[in-house]
Design an enzyme around this catalytic site. Structure first.
Site, PDB file in Angstrom:
ATOM      1  CG  HIS A 121      -1.812   1.324   1.366  1.00 24.04           C
ATOM      2  ND1 HIS A 121      -2.191   2.792   2.091  1.00 24.04           N
ATOM      3  CD2 HIS A 121      -3.389   0.231   1.193  1.00 24.04           C
ATOM      4  CE1 HIS A 121      -2.832   3.213   1.806  1.00 24.04           C
ATOM      5  NE2 HIS A 121      -4.388   1.902   1.334  1.00 24.04           N
ATOM      6  CG  ASP A 198       0.354  -2.370   5.935  1.00 24.39           C
ATOM      7  OD1 ASP A 198      -0.888  -3.020   6.861  1.00 24.39           O
ATOM      8  OD2 ASP A 198       0.072  -1.287   5.335  1.00 24.39           O
ATOM      9  CD  GLN A 201      -6.973  -5.135   3.438  1.00 23.53           C
ATOM     10  OE1 GLN A 201      -8.043  -5.601   3.385  1.00 23.53           O
ATOM     11  NE2 GLN A 201      -6.913  -4.180   3.371  1.00 23.53           N
ATOM     12  CE  LYS A 224      -8.236  -0.521   4.566  1.00 23.17           C
ATOM     13  NZ  LYS A 224      -6.847  -0.420   5.172  1.00 23.17           N
ATOM     14  CB  CYS A 362      -3.386   2.887  -1.637  1.00 20.11           C
ATOM     15  SG  CYS A 362      -5.373   4.147  -1.902  1.00 20.11           S
TER      16      CYS A 362
HETATM   17  C1  LIG Z   1      -5.796   0.144   4.846  1.00 26.78           C
HETATM   18  C2  LIG Z   1      -4.620  -0.220   4.613  1.00 26.78           C
HETATM   19  C3  LIG Z   1      -3.840   0.736   4.699  1.00 26.78           C
HETATM   20  C4  LIG Z   1      -4.030   2.006   5.261  1.00 26.78           C
HETATM   21  O1  LIG Z   1      -4.769   2.181   6.328  1.00 26.78           O
HETATM   22  P1  LIG Z   1      -4.978   3.712   6.896  1.00 26.78           P
HETATM   23  O2  LIG Z   1      -5.816   3.829   8.369  1.00 26.78           O
HETATM   24  O3  LIG Z   1      -5.481   4.051   6.171  1.00 26.78           O
HETATM   25  O4  LIG Z   1      -3.963   4.910   7.247  1.00 26.78           O
HETATM   26  C5  LIG Z   1      -2.143   0.574   5.184  1.00 26.78           C
HETATM   27  N1  LIG Z   1      -1.756  -0.423   4.745  1.00 26.78           N
HETATM   28  C6  LIG Z   1      -3.003  -1.873   4.302  1.00 26.78           C
HETATM   29  C7  LIG Z   1      -2.269  -3.355   3.332  1.00 26.78           C
HETATM   30  C8  LIG Z   1      -4.205  -1.503   4.213  1.00 26.78           C
HETATM   31  O5  LIG Z   1      -4.921  -1.947   3.743  1.00 26.78           O
END
Ligand SMILES: *Cc1c(COP(=O)(O)O)cnc(C)c1O
Length: 404
Positions: A121, A198, A201, A224, A362
């Site tokens: 992302h 990260d 997701q 999320k 993104c």
């Molecule tokens: C949604 C997402 C982000 C960004 O999250 P925010 O809540 O917009 O800061 C980063 N990485 C992944 C894999 C995502 O799905």
């Protein structure tokens, strides 16, 4: 026994209509919907004990502080962190990554190397590019295969004694790929590099155990995983967070302030400058509690069933191509219809009350890799049904007939 119709009653939004049709919400990878159990926690906070935390002697402030810190403990236990102060409340994944990336500005030197995966992302790319600009460190990319999986062999050759940091998503938001993060973490540690995962997701589908993973930093966003927007977390190992310089200065993050010198507060407060999203932090814990009550294994099994059902039905459409065919993936289907722009498909689905995401999600480098402008992305949650998938498939067929 998992009963989806029963679960759906927890989500008020699922009973609304869009463009005259019952809403089909398949944009869960962008943000999830909120169950009434979490909405109730938010209402309760503002109705009964809204107050600023950690400062007041009065009852409301103490109640708010206790609820906020209890939520931190709940999140700590959920991710199996060793200490509660290793959980830093942030405004979300993006904020969490920026805290770490900005902190390393004073810890890196030119020629140090950072490894990013090809399927990140933008929020796990851009802060590191900014860090490289500041420090002269070099950003290298772990390549991807045509199935949408990471090339782990290539990762092995990119790792050297110069590698200081590796950052990879646990699950790709654009493709659904579940990455082999334990292997990545172990290999990175062999050369002494730190790893940030990260988890934005992954968190709604997979319970990560940060100690078992031995991960250095793990980040996610509450929205999320059935919580509110504007709140998330940074997990970091205590020893690393102690060395990491603070990101923002202000109230709450100090121990003592004079005009000559300010000393910083202990963890977690060093990284929590200003009044936080108090209600959000409390609701974040409540959202995890809601998911745990259903059970992550139950959720994953049900969503996997939806994924298989939808994959088979969509692939039966001629000219439909799915991007991201990893063996291990979450219930995300990124696809295109041959010769048709994803935006046009998304617009027709919207007219039918079906919410999908179109575009680059993104993750522009992934789209460049596949040489496409974007995809249509349907991402499923445990509150979705096969009947809804049937409506998606019918909608895609209709879009194809209209646009071809
Ligand atoms: C949604 C997402 C982000 C960004 O999250 P925010 O809540 O917009 O800061 C980063 N990485 C992944 C894999 C995502 O799905």
């Amino acid at each position: 026994m998992f009963d989806v119709n029963h679960i759906r009653q927890d989500f008020p939004i699922l009973s609304r209509k869009v463009k005259g049709f019952p809403l089909v919400y398949f944009d869960n990878a962008a943000t999830s919907q909120t169950p009434k159990q979490v909405i109730d926690v938010i209402t309760d906070y503002y109705s009964r004990y809204n107050a600023n935390i950690h400062r007041g002697v009065h009852a409301l402030s103490q109640e708010a502080t206790e609820a906020y810190e209890n939520s931190r403990h709940y999140i700590q236990n959920h991710f199996n962190a060793l200490h509660p102060h290793e959980i830093i409340f942030t405004s979300g994944t993006t904020h969490s990554i920026n805290i770490v990336a900005s902190g390393y500005a004073s810890l890196l030197k030119p020629e140090d190397e950072l490894l990013v995966s090809a399927m990140e992302h933008h929020s796990n790319i851009v802060p590191w590019q900014m860090l490289c600009e500041k420090t002269g460190a070099i950003l290298k990319v772990i390549p991807m295969t045509s199935l949408g999986t990471l090339d782990i062999e290539a990762f092995g050759t990119l790792l050297t004694s110069k590698t200081r940091l590796v950052f990879v998503n646990h699950v790709s938001n654009a493709l659904g790929t579940i990455n082999p993060i334990k292997t990545i973490i172990d290999q990175a540690h062999q050369v002494g590099a730190h790893v940030l995962i990260d988890g934005a997701q992954a968190s709604p589908h997979i319970k990560a155990d940060v100690q078992a993973l031995d991960v250095d930093y793990y980040v996610t966003s509450a929205h999320k995983l059935c919580g509110p927007t504007g709140v998330g977390m940074l997990y970091g190992k205590e020893a690393l967070l102690l060395k990491l310089p603070p990101y923002q200065g202000g109230g709450e993050m100090i121990e003592e302030v004079t005009f000559e010198k300010t000393t910083y507060a202990s963890l977690p407060h060093k990284f929590e400058a200003g009044t936080p999203h108090i209600c959000g932090g409390i609701a974040f814990g409540a959202a995890l509690k809601y998911l745990n009550k259903i059970g992550f294994e139950t959720i994953a099994a049900y969503e996997n069933d939806l994924l298989n059902y939808a994959t088979a039905a969509l692939l039966a459409i001629e000219g439909l191509k799915i991007y991201g065919q990893a063996d291990h993936k979450t219930a995300v289907i990124s696809f295109n219809l041959e010769g048709i722009h994803p935006y046009d498909v998304g617009s027709i689905l919207d007219q039918l009350g079906i919410a999908v995401r179109t575009g680059h999600h993104c993750a522009q480098p992934i789209m460049d890799y596949f040489k496409i402008p974007g995809t249509v992305r349907a991402s499923f949650s445990f509150y979705n049904t096969k009947e809804e998938i049937d409506r998606l498939v019918a909608g895609v067929r209709k879009a194809q007939a209209m646009l071809q």
